[in-house]
Design an enzyme around this catalytic site. Structure first.
Site: not given
Ligand code: DAS
Length: 356
Positions: A38, A52, A118-119, A191, A313
């Protein structure tokens, strides 16, 4: 031959000039390795903060978008990939880490920033922290909004990332993630929210904050990383298959059997609660273990300040299982892949999960 020599001399001279210029001005040399996401995204209009296309803007355009970068470091960029990070494979991890390792050995590089989606940012950052042998800062940054959106967060995240990567006081802390003014360890950060700019959280708290070009530290990492790691990317050229099976009510053994049949060397069991295993699944996991595939118990209850307890457990000693401690499933997969490049012994695997 003569031309090649002249070219090499020219390259060396320009690197020397860059580092002399930076030294003369006292500014660090920071390299930005761009992979997409992103932070390199573009939306249709300023109101599109969550709609986007990721991985569109090239690294030189990202750098040009932050004029103030020149005040904090001598910066140059490399476009390593241009992909959304959900599409990262083990091959991407290996290629990126090897490039970071090579740059970290260069005298004209003081720190490295990786721009990333970010994923899966937390997985890549942890992989770098476990495999790159350097005490120079390695900082991974991303953004929750594309640069085309109102109140986009990418430019400040990248600026802050360069500040941290160029800072002497950031050395020796392992790979870090800088998002939303916060400096987190690659190991702990996840995240935790999928829309807001304050998306990244560490259950044990951030290392510090970066505000207006200055780092403020409040704690130091205690787990092994970088120069203290037994895993070295320069000696790793492939990663074993480790898969993740998510637990819930009405659990069954279909996924576990399929992963084992497909050649997984370990399966991360994402248990309910304390990594619990449904009674109707235990026998299959014991069979899978007996066939040579490791079972590593993580939990779907993560990042709230708890951890999976061994032999609570579930009789882990009796079943010859491993616990992932406080690592979430995706982080446990990263560590398990690296651990299995070194050993197949359960006790050794468990040691590794205690120490990293
Ligand atoms: N699809 C997500 C990624 O590329 C977009 C982001 O949050 O960066 O990880």
């Amino acid at each position: 031959m003569r031309f090649c020599t002249l070219k090499l001399v020219a390259v060396l001279a320009s690197s020397l000039l860059i580092s002399v210029a930076a030294l003369a001005q006292g500014k660090p040399n920071v390299v930005i390795l761009a992979t997409g996401g992103t932070i390199a995204g573009a939306g249709a209009d300023a109101a599109s903060s969550a709609t986007y296309q990721a991985a569109k803007v090239p690294v030189d355009k990202l750098i040009a978008g932050i004029p103030d970068l020149k005040n904090v470091a001598e910066v140059r960029g490399e476009q390593v990939f241009q992909i959304a990070s959900e599409s990262f494979t083990n091959e991407h991890l290996l290629r990126l880490a090897k490039r970071v390792s090579a740059l970290s050995k260069q005298a004209d590089v003081d720190g490295i920033v990786v721009t990333h989606g970010t994923d899966t940012l937390e997985e890549t950052a942890y992989f770098l922290s476990l495999t790159v042998h350097t005490d120079k800062p390695i900082v991974v940054v991303g953004s929750m909004r594309p640069g085309t959106a109102m109140s986009a967060d990418g430019l400040l995240n990248l600026y802050n990332g360069v500040v941290v990567a160029g800072a002497k006081d950031a050395r020796g802390k392992g790979a870090m993630v800088v998002m939303n003014d916060q400096i987190d360890t690659a190991r702990d950060v996840v995240k935790a929210i999928n829309i807001k700019t304050e998306a990244f959280k560490s259950a044990w708290g951030p290392l510090g904050l970066v505000v207006e070009g200055k780092n403020y530290w409040f704690r130091a990492p205690v787990k092994r990383h970088t120069n203290g790691s037994e895993f070295d990317i320069d000696t790793i050229n492939s990663l074993p298959s480790v898969e993740i099976a998510y637990g819930s009510g009405n659990a069954n053994d279909t996924a576990y059997k399929a992963f084992a049949a497909a050649g997984a060397k370990a399966i991360i069991h994402v248990g309910t609660g304390n990594g619990s295993v449904a009674g109707q699944v235990v026998a299959s996991l014991q069979e899978i273990r007996k066939s040579g595939v490791h079972i590593i118990r993580s939990s779907r209850v993560m990042n709230q300040g708890g951890f999976v307890l061994r032999n609570a457990e579930q009789p882990d000693d009796k079943y010859d299982w491993v616990v992932a401690h406080d690592l979430n499933p995706q982080k446990a997969r990263i560590l398990a892949m690296l651990a299995l490049t070194k050993t197949n012994d359960t006790k050794e695997l468990q040691r590794i999960f205690w120490e990293y």
